[in-house]
Structures are given as structure tokens and as C-alpha cells.
Scaffold this active site. Structure first.
Site, PDB file in Angstrom:
ATOM      1  N   SER A 101       0.833  -1.204   0.000  1.00  0.00           N
ATOM      2  CA  SER A 101       0.000   0.000   0.000  1.00  0.00           C
ATOM      3  C   SER A 101       0.868   1.255   0.000  1.00  0.00           C
ATOM      4  CB  SER A 101      -0.870   0.013   1.260  1.00  0.00           C
ATOM      5  OG  SER A 101      -1.482   1.284   1.426  1.00  0.00           O
ATOM      6  N   TYR A 123      -4.249   0.283   9.650  1.00  0.00           N
ATOM      7  CA  TYR A 123      -4.038  -0.153   8.262  1.00  0.00           C
ATOM      8  C   TYR A 123      -2.621   0.197   7.805  1.00  0.00           C
ATOM      9  CZ  TYR A 123      -4.775  -0.705   3.227  1.00  0.00           C
ATOM     10  OH  TYR A 123      -4.661  -1.093   1.911  1.00  0.00           O
TER      11      TYR A 123
END
Ligand code: NAD
Length: 252
Positions: free
Chosen positions: A143, A157
Site C-alpha cells: 500500500s 491499516y
């Protein structure tokens, strides 16, 4: 456009019931691979595999956070012969719950870590075992949050994905001599069910789209090509790498 680049190879893709994993698993099948569509939502995996339109697409249930479940999925997928390609892609982002660190519930942190980080660990652990004495290509879905702040407050996250990037690098180093390559694909803002909350909020969506060089959101199809490259022998000299497909988001 497909070119049978994965003919004769065997792959397992986690999170193949939706979004990026679904697109990638279907593309691998279209490129000639036998593909295990692995997901906790086995109905979604079965639908995605059926849509691939080939008996080389096989659904399998897996909860990547649970070692018994991961063991079972890998023993099914590598029953007859070893796996050549594993994509550790399943993940969650708990919108509305993940928060600034001072406001973050431990339970939300633990759930995110269990699926994103422990899930990647267990997937890679069993992937290297399934590739023993043969080598192969492992791809993890990383990510941009692991690389830049992204102006977001997704503490759990972001932390989970930073761990996934570190995991991929160390496994790449430890298993290079065994012919196992490990690379990280970093999609940018990619419109899938995961980020529906952003897509539904015009201001948040515009903020992310405007932060790209290409001026648009990504789609799951945008991520397929790099995955095929990394899965194929064309990428024989690529390991430990970060491959960004983000419309220029992190370079701007
Ligand atoms: P998605 O929600 O569309 O798909 C995720 C899939 O993972 C679902 O099918 C879900 O059932 C499955 N899953 C969830 N928990 C699981 C578990 N415990 N075991 C097995 N499967 C499980 O999401 P997506 O956007 O396709 O995301 C795929 C990956 O890409 C994730 O790792 C995500 O963090 C990453 N990613 C997404 C974006 C984006 O903008 N969409 C950007 C960067 C990275």
C-alpha cells in the site's frame, strides 16, 4: 489482451472473491495458469472462478488469519504438484473504525493486524513450503500508506501494510537462494468494494484523484498487468522490489 504468459503454471491468489484479487486471479486464468481463487467468502470465490470460464479456475475457502485454514488451503492447492505463484492479497481497511492513534480501539488494531499482517505472514510461510525444491514467485499487495503518509489517519491499516512490506523484503532475502522471488505491488487509490466509503464521498474521492499525476482513480484491471509480469518468467531478475501502480500518487 492475453498471451498465455502463465501457461503450465499453478497459482493461488488470496482475496480472489473481490476487487484486485478477483481481477488478478481471472487474468492469471486467462493467461493459461491453473488458479486457486482463495477467499474467506467462498461463495464470492466460487462466482469469480466460474466467471473465469475454465476448469483451471478453482475456488477454495481460506481465512488468512487462521493457520489451520491456511494450511488446509495450501495442502489442497499443492496436493498434486507444487505451486509456482502465490499472491498474498487478502486485506481489510476498517473505515469508520480505524482512527488516529489516540482514538483507536485495541480491537480494531488487532483485527486489522490479524488479517493484513498475520494473514500475509501465514500466506508466505505456507507459500515457501509449497514452493520447496522448485522455486516460484510470491507477490504481496502492499500500500502507498506503507511508503508515504497519504494524508490519512488509518493507523492500524498503515502499520499493518508497513509490516507487510518488511515481511516481503526479508522473505525475498531469505529465499532467493532457493529460487523463490518475492515482490511488492503497491496499488494506489483503486476503486473496489474496499474503498467504497471514499468513492461515496465526492470530497475524499476528488482529493485522492487530484493527488495523482494521471488525474483518475485506478481500477482493479489496472493492477493485473504488473501482477502477470511478476508472476511470469519475464521478471526472473526481479526480487525484493516495490512495483507501484498508483497513477503517480506517491511520486507527486
Ligand atoms: P476488496 O475488499 O475488494 O477484496 C478483499 C478480499 O479479501 C475480499 O474478497 C474479502 O472477502 C477477502 N478477505 C478479507 N478478509 C479475509 C480473510 N481473513 N481471509 C481471506 N480472505 C479475506 O479489496 P481490494 O481493494 O481488492 O484489496 C485487495 C488488497 O489490495 C488488500 O490487501 C488491500 O489492502 C490492497 N490495496 C487496496 C487498495 C485500494 O485502493 N483498493 C490500495 C492499496 C492496496
Amino acid at each position: 489482451m492475453t498471451s498465455n504468459r502463465l501457461f503450465g503454471k499453478k497459482a493461488l491468489v488470496t482475496g480472489a472473491g473481490s476487487g484486485i484479487g478477483l481481477a488478478v486471479a481471472q487474468r492469471f486464468a486467462a493467461e493459461g495458469a491453473k488458479v486457486y481463487f482463495a477467499d474467506i467468502n467462498v461463495d464470492a470465490a466460487a462466482k469469480a472462478a466460474a466467471e473465469a470460464g475454465t476448469d483451471r479456475a478453482v475456488p477454495v475457502r481460506v481465512d488468512v488469519s487462521d493457520e489451520t485454514s491456511v494450511t488446509e488451503a495450501f495442502s489442497l492447492a499443492s496436493k498434486d504438484e507444487a505451486l509456482d505463484i502465490v499472491v498474498a492479497n487478502a486485506g481489510v481497511q476498517l473505515f469508520g473504525q480505524d482512527a488516529k492513534v489516540g482514538d483507536l480501539d485495541l480491537e480494531v488494531w488487532e483485527r486489522t493486524m490479524a488479517i493484513n499482517q498475520r494473514g500475509a505472514f501465514l500466506t508466505l510461510k505456507h507459500a515457501v513450503r509449497a514452493m520447496e525444491n522448485r522455486g516460484g514467485s510470491i507477490i504481496v499487495t502492499g500500500s502507498p500508506t506503507a511508503v508515504v503518509a497519504c494524508g490519512q489517519t488509518f493507523t492500524a491499516y498503515t502499520s499493518s501494510k508497513a509490516g507487510v512490506h518488511g515481511l516481503a523484503r526479508v522473505v525475498a532475502a531469505d529465499y532467493a537462494a532457493e529460487g523463490i522471488r518475492v515482490n511488492i505491488v503497491v496499488p494506489g487509490y483503486t476503486e473496489t468494494p474496499l474503498v467504497q466509503t471514499i468513492a461515496d464521498d465526492p470530497e475524499s474521492r476528488a482529493g485522492l484523484v487530484n493527488a495523482t499525476m494521471l488525474g483518475r482513480a485506478g481500477t482493479a484491471a489496472d493492477v493485473e498487468g504488473i501482477m502477470v509480469y511478476l508472476a511470469s518468467d519475464d521478471s526472473a531478475y526481479a526480487t525484493g522490489g516495490i512495483f507501484t501502480v498508483d497513477g503517480g500518487l506517491t511520486a507527486l
